[in-house]
Design a protein around this motif. Structure first.
Motif, PDB file in Angstrom:
ATOM      1  N   ALA A   5      61.857 -23.374  -0.284  1.00  0.00           N
ATOM      2  CA  ALA A   5      63.064 -23.076  -0.982  1.00  0.00           C
ATOM      3  C   ALA A   5      62.951 -23.275  -2.515  1.00  0.00           C
ATOM      4  O   ALA A   5      64.305 -22.376  -3.175  1.00  0.00           O
ATOM      5  N   GLY A   6      62.407 -24.669  -2.927  1.00  0.00           N
ATOM      6  CA  GLY A   6      62.118 -24.353  -4.514  1.00  0.00           C
ATOM      7  C   GLY A   6      62.210 -23.038  -5.500  1.00  0.00           C
ATOM      8  O   GLY A   6      62.521 -22.432  -6.084  1.00  0.00           O
ATOM      9  N   MET A  56      62.214 -16.564   6.045  1.00  0.00           N
ATOM     10  CA  MET A  56      62.219 -17.771   5.358  1.00  0.00           C
ATOM     11  C   MET A  56      63.332 -18.157   4.023  1.00  0.00           C
ATOM     12  O   MET A  56      63.075 -17.150   3.354  1.00  0.00           O
ATOM     13  N   PHE A  57      64.487 -18.690   4.566  1.00  0.00           N
ATOM     14  CA  PHE A  57      65.849 -18.704   3.834  1.00  0.00           C
ATOM     15  C   PHE A  57      65.854 -17.635   3.121  1.00  0.00           C
ATOM     16  O   PHE A  57      66.593 -18.194   1.822  1.00  0.00           O
ATOM     17  N   ASP A  58      66.306 -16.792   3.957  1.00  0.00           N
ATOM     18  CA  ASP A  58      67.006 -15.506   3.431  1.00  0.00           C
ATOM     19  C   ASP A  58      68.291 -15.124   4.541  1.00  0.00           C
ATOM     20  O   ASP A  58      68.483 -14.530   4.421  1.00  0.00           O
ATOM     21  N   GLY A  59      67.743 -15.753   5.819  1.00  0.00           N
ATOM     22  CA  GLY A  59      69.412 -14.939   6.905  1.00  0.00           C
ATOM     23  C   GLY A  59      68.650 -13.271   7.593  1.00  0.00           C
ATOM     24  O   GLY A  59      69.138 -12.877   8.339  1.00  0.00           O
ATOM     25  N   ARG A  60      68.227 -12.369   6.899  1.00  0.00           N
ATOM     26  CA  ARG A  60      67.535 -11.095   7.312  1.00  0.00           C
ATOM     27  C   ARG A  60      66.231 -11.046   8.575  1.00  0.00           C
ATOM     28  O   ARG A  60      65.090 -11.888   7.227  1.00  0.00           O
ATOM     29  N   HIS A  61      65.886 -10.039   8.832  1.00  0.00           N
ATOM     30  CA  HIS A  61      64.962  -9.955   9.680  1.00  0.00           C
ATOM     31  C   HIS A  61      63.890  -8.710   8.819  1.00  0.00           C
ATOM     32  O   HIS A  61      63.724  -8.112   7.913  1.00  0.00           O
ATOM     33  N   ALA A 120      56.582 -12.067   3.183  1.00  0.00           N
ATOM     34  CA  ALA A 120      57.978 -12.608   1.971  1.00  0.00           C
ATOM     35  C   ALA A 120      57.705 -14.009   2.375  1.00  0.00           C
ATOM     36  O   ALA A 120      57.461 -14.123   0.524  1.00  0.00           O
ATOM     37  N   ALA A 121      57.071 -14.788   3.166  1.00  0.00           N
ATOM     38  CA  ALA A 121      57.445 -16.008   2.509  1.00  0.00           C
ATOM     39  C   ALA A 121      56.345 -16.896   1.518  1.00  0.00           C
ATOM     40  O   ALA A 121      56.409 -17.308   1.288  1.00  0.00           O
ATOM     41  N   ALA A 122      54.761 -16.303   2.692  1.00  0.00           N
ATOM     42  CA  ALA A 122      53.832 -16.546   1.422  1.00  0.00           C
ATOM     43  C   ALA A 122      53.853 -16.290   0.176  1.00  0.00           C
ATOM     44  O   ALA A 122      53.636 -16.613  -0.414  1.00  0.00           O
ATOM     45  N   THR A 123      54.775 -14.906  -0.258  1.00  0.00           N
ATOM     46  CA  THR A 123      54.163 -14.979  -1.784  1.00  0.00           C
ATOM     47  C   THR A 123      55.151 -15.598  -2.238  1.00  0.00           C
ATOM     48  O   THR A 123      55.463 -15.774  -3.635  1.00  0.00           O
ATOM     49  N   GLN A 124      56.447 -15.559  -1.782  1.00  0.00           N
ATOM     50  CA  GLN A 124      57.677 -17.049  -2.244  1.00  0.00           C
ATOM     51  C   GLN A 124      56.547 -18.283  -2.232  1.00  0.00           C
ATOM     52  O   GLN A 124      56.695 -18.446  -3.635  1.00  0.00           O
ATOM     53  N   ILE A 125      56.086 -18.962  -1.972  1.00  0.00           N
ATOM     54  CA  ILE A 125      55.687 -20.267  -1.630  1.00  0.00           C
ATOM     55  C   ILE A 125      54.334 -19.847  -2.783  1.00  0.00           C
ATOM     56  O   ILE A 125      54.825 -20.667  -3.252  1.00  0.00           O
ATOM     57  N   SER A 183      64.557 -25.665  16.875  1.00  0.00           N
ATOM     58  CA  SER A 183      64.631 -27.249  16.393  1.00  0.00           C
ATOM     59  C   SER A 183      64.924 -27.146  14.644  1.00  0.00           C
ATOM     60  O   SER A 183      65.706 -27.137  14.091  1.00  0.00           O
ATOM     61  N   LEU A 184      64.106 -27.310  14.376  1.00  0.00           N
ATOM     62  CA  LEU A 184      62.994 -27.083  12.856  1.00  0.00           C
ATOM     63  C   LEU A 184      63.343 -26.008  12.286  1.00  0.00           C
ATOM     64  O   LEU A 184      64.150 -24.806  10.889  1.00  0.00           O
ATOM     65  N   ALA A 185      63.507 -24.532  13.063  1.00  0.00           N
ATOM     66  CA  ALA A 185      62.842 -23.097  12.786  1.00  0.00           C
ATOM     67  C   ALA A 185      64.447 -22.487  12.153  1.00  0.00           C
ATOM     68  O   ALA A 185      64.808 -21.772  11.263  1.00  0.00           O
ATOM     69  N   ALA A 186      65.749 -23.375  12.869  1.00  0.00           N
ATOM     70  CA  ALA A 186      66.837 -22.287  12.519  1.00  0.00           C
ATOM     71  C   ALA A 186      67.594 -22.721  11.041  1.00  0.00           C
ATOM     72  O   ALA A 186      67.991 -22.735  10.746  1.00  0.00           O
ATOM     73  N   HIS A 187      66.806 -24.033  10.538  1.00  0.00           N
ATOM     74  CA  HIS A 187      66.995 -24.794   9.794  1.00  0.00           C
ATOM     75  C   HIS A 187      67.199 -23.735   8.631  1.00  0.00           C
ATOM     76  O   HIS A 187      67.300 -23.315   7.485  1.00  0.00           O
ATOM     77  N   VAL A 188      65.465 -23.380   8.756  1.00  0.00           N
ATOM     78  CA  VAL A 188      64.870 -22.523   7.784  1.00  0.00           C
ATOM     79  C   VAL A 188      65.453 -20.996   7.331  1.00  0.00           C
ATOM     80  O   VAL A 188      64.341 -20.289   6.321  1.00  0.00           O
ATOM     81  N   HIS A 189      65.577 -20.533   9.046  1.00  0.00           N
ATOM     82  CA  HIS A 189      65.213 -19.154   8.966  1.00  0.00           C
ATOM     83  C   HIS A 189      67.468 -19.191   7.530  1.00  0.00           C
ATOM     84  O   HIS A 189      66.971 -17.736   6.996  1.00  0.00           O
TER      85      HIS A 189
END
Length: 455
Positions: free
Chosen positions: A43-44, A74-79, A88-93, A442-448
């Motif tokens: 997220a950061g 993650m934190f994008d909404g697109r697929h 994408a997420a690993a590069t971001q992190i 339940s966690l993934a819904a908040h993160v995606h």
């Protein structure tokens, strides 16, 4: 079970694909901690330029041919495709550099295996929270052993993507319910295609390539999917070569995840001991940056090679020990805002940098990579000389971070991208994975969902 393969590979397959209900509660709790910490870093980093590039690249060029092979980013909404979402997420992190690590590997695991878990789990809505955490425990161990094996058998120092790809492949095979033979080929493919990139080259010239974990995540996902379709790639020599057989012993008893560290600051771990030493002196003697006339840092060889001078990019800032010390002296803490945007052009930091000198101390070099030690001497304008003594970086088993500081870091990291209410929901859902009957979804819904704040 595995014809013509060494005993080590049979043992690995039994561990990766077998019953994980024996994973101890302490390891599951650590998995939940590292999972939430990695989500916070994701997220950061959501609004970093490199993150927009990576996510857009995944959507435009790594799309899936059908919903069966796609996953939310993650934190994008697109697929994108499974591999694209993980990349994408690993590069971001990886490019915020606030994620966990493991000293013996000289690198990072969660930044690759957590995005892979989210990608593959998007196709498994029935995955329970506790099983997801057990899979993380397994993946951390596979990646850790692969990293140790690689560094034990080659002369140069490779980025994390060279070996955390094998942990990703293990996640993919587990969640695709593959056979042991398919797993063997997936691990071989992941190792063969893994980015054998040189870490010290990136240290000398910091860029968005960072620690190679974006490509590591993509490689591991591709390996698992290719192997499931019949692509052959065995063996993985870092697993099957006789000279590394001893590294793959005690898979069912040694829970390496419990020895991972959490970073208090979003900069290279090599700088953390010196930052902690400076922070402690500031707390003990109550001085500010304006009181400082000089700073001398003794550290290990690799840390002494970190970027010198005023950084122009986030990558340079995160690989600069002197800049991190300047930020700590001036601000009293280090957050994502200090290594990006206007934080890179702060004249107060530029004024402090010439006062900070960094040198190798063979005493500290001899302790690396098993540990990360430094000592700091600060001279004040009134003539006082303050010495920290030897300090080990905070966040690992040698100097754990207290729970309240872990949550403070999470809130600081997430503040740039999601609302406090959503951050609390993510934290609660992550902690709730330990409960019987919980679902990972339940966690993934908040993160995606997309970031709430987009820059």
């Amino acid at each position: 079970m595995l014809d013509n393969s060494p005993l080590a590979m049979t043992r690995i397959a039994d561990f990766v694909l077998g019953d994980l209900t024996h994973v101890p509660e302490t390891a599951l709790r650590m998995a939940a901690t590292l999972l939430l910490d990695t989500i916070g870093v994701a997220a950061g980093a959501a609004n970093l330029p490199v993150s927009h590039i990576a996510r857009n690249f995944a959507v435009d060029f790594q799309a899936a041919g059908s919903d069966r092979f796609s996953a939310p980013i993650m934190f994008d909404g697109r697929h994108a495709s499974l591999a694209g979402a993980a990349y994408a997420a690993a590069t971001q992190i990886d490019n915020l550099d606030g994620h966990d690590g493991y000293n013996p590997t000289k690198g990072h695991i969660g930044c690759a295996v957590v995005p892979a878990l989210f990608a593959f789990a998007s196709q498994k809505p029935e995955l329970s929270g506790r099983e997801a955490l057990a899979i993380l425990v397994m993946a951390y161990k596979v990646a850790a052993r692969a990293g140790i094996s690689l560094h034990a058998t080659v002369s140069d120092y490779h980025t994390s993507g060279a070996w955390n790809a094998l942990g990703v492949a293990a996640v993919g095979c587990r969640l695709q319910n593959t056979s042991a033979e398919i797993l063997r080929h997936a691990l071989g493919i992941a190792e063969y295609h893994g980015p054998r990139s040189q870490m010290m080259r990136e240290i000398a010239n910091p860029t968005m390539l960072h620690d190679g974990s974006g490509i590591g995540a993509m490689t591991g996902v591709n390996a698992a999917v290719l192997a499931a379709r019949g692509f052959e790639g065995a063996p993985a020599i870092t697993m099957e070569a006789p000279e590394v057989a001893h590294i793959w012993q005690d898979l069912d008893t040694d829970w390496t995840i419990e020895r991972n560290y959490v970073k208090p600051y979003p900069v290279c771990r090599w700088a953390h001991a010196a930052i902690d030493a400076t922070r402690q002196l500031m707390q003990d003697y109550r001085f500010s940056a304006g009181d400082v006339s000089s700073v001398h840092v003794n550290t290990f060889n690799e840390a002494a090679q970190l970027f010198a001078g005023m950084p122009q990019t986030t990558s340079q800032a995160q690989y600069s020990l002197a800049f991190a010390i300047a930020v700590m002296l001036h601000h009293g803490h280090i957050g994502p805002q200090h290594v990006s945007g206007t934080g890179l052009s702060d004249p107060a930091l530029a004024d402090l940098l010439p006062m900070i000198k960094v040198a190798e101390d063979v005493r500290h070099s001899g302790r690396f990579p098993a540990a990360r030690w430094s000592d700091v001497t600060i001279e004040l304008s009134d003539g006082q000389v303050l010495r920290s003594g030897d300090v080990h970086a905070t966040g690992g088993p040698e100097a754990p971070m207290p729970p309240d500081r872990l949550r403070q870091k999470f809130d600081m990291m997430t503040a740039a991208a999601i609302s406090p209410e959503r951050a609390s929901a993510v934290w609660s859902a992550g902690q709730g994975l330990l409960d019987d009957g919980s679902l990972f979804a339940s966690l993934a819904a908040h993160v995606h969902a997309p970031a709430d704040v987009v820059n």
